[in-house]
Write a protein that holds these residues in place. Structure first.
Motif, PDB file in Angstrom:
ATOM      1  N   THR A   1      40.031  87.020  33.540  1.00 18.02           N
ATOM      2  CA  THR A   1      40.887  85.897  33.141  1.00 18.02           C
ATOM      3  C   THR A   1      42.002  85.614  34.139  1.00 18.02           C
TER       4      THR A   1
ATOM      5  N   TYR B   1      42.611  81.947  35.461  1.00 24.09           N
ATOM      6  CA  TYR B   1      43.221  81.104  34.431  1.00 24.09           C
ATOM      7  C   TYR B   1      44.671  81.515  34.176  1.00 24.09           C
TER       8      TYR B   1
ATOM      9  N   ALA C   1      44.158  75.363  34.533  1.00 24.75           N
ATOM     10  CA  ALA C   1      43.843  76.556  33.748  1.00 24.75           C
ATOM     11  C   ALA C   1      42.833  76.238  32.652  1.00 24.75           C
ATOM     12  N   HIS C   2      42.719  74.959  32.300  1.00 25.27           N
ATOM     13  CA  HIS C   2      41.784  74.542  31.253  1.00 25.27           C
ATOM     14  C   HIS C   2      40.582  73.799  31.835  1.00 25.27           C
TER      15      HIS C   2
END
Length: 207
Positions: A181, A184, A198-199
């Motif tokens: 992760t 992100y 990040a999305h």
């Protein structure tokens, strides 16, 4: 074509993060986070810190097993010399000088030949050929990477100007964060427009 806002080019320094944007189509660096070890006119050296192998650090370098975090895996540091191992260590506090003192020696290890060489702040390169007992106990985390990332003179600047990378400050804990992760997470802590990425979906066509 992927539309990504190109921010003003920031020249990276040792200890910064290079975060790949969707404009970078090279599969070697898709959604990667690169920790910059060195940036000079002659080129740039770094390691990808958000891709890991299924090989444990302890299995790769058994004599250093006591200094690795439990279940730490060898990172896939980049496409250059993938069989070569490079180690980074992190300290709880910045060392007083350019390098940490070997445990119990009372003197600083030299930048050229010591077991530790400061990269920036609390992160340094660790010499895996040295005796692990020589590494100061202040080093609380050691990570190893197979391979590294490298750019020749002017190469990275061209990629930065094309919007393929963003340069951000690193934070304590990035080296030991969840690799799955981290891309992100690094973007999410930035200001817009970077935060919006990040999305960004894995497959924009399916969005």
């Amino acid at each position: 074509m992927v539309e990504v806002v190109v921010t003003p080019v920031r020249v990276p320094t040792a200890g910064d993060l290079l975060v790949a944007t969707p404009r970078l189509v090279d599969p070697n660096f898709d959604r990667t986070v690169v920790f910059v070890i060195e940036h000079q006119e002659a080129g740039t050296l770094g390691v990808v810190i958000n891709r890991v192998s299924d090989i444990s650090c302890a299995a790769a370098v058994p004599r250093w097993a006591s200094r690795f975090a439990e279940e730490a895996a060898v990172g896939l540091g980049g496409p250059v010399e993938p069989q070569g191992l490079l180690a980074l260590g992190a300290t709880a506090e910045p060392p007083a000088g350019e390098s940490l003192s070997p445990q119990g020696s009372g003197t600083e290890s030299s930048e050229a030949g010591g077991v530790w060489r400061t990269v920036n702040g609390t992160v340094g390169l660790v010499d895996l050929t040295a005796d692990p007992a020589e590494l100061d106990t202040a080093v609380v985390a050691v990570r190893i990477y197979g391979g590294h990332a490298g750019w020749g003179p002017g190469q990275l600047r061209g990629e930065l100007q094309s919007g393929c990378w963003w340069v951000f400050d690193s934070m304590p804990g990035d080296l030991t964060a969840d690799a799955t992760t981290l891309w992100y997470d690094v973007l999410a802590r930035q200001s817009p427009p970077a935060r919006l990425l990040a999305h960004y979906p894995d497959d924009p066509a399916q969005n």
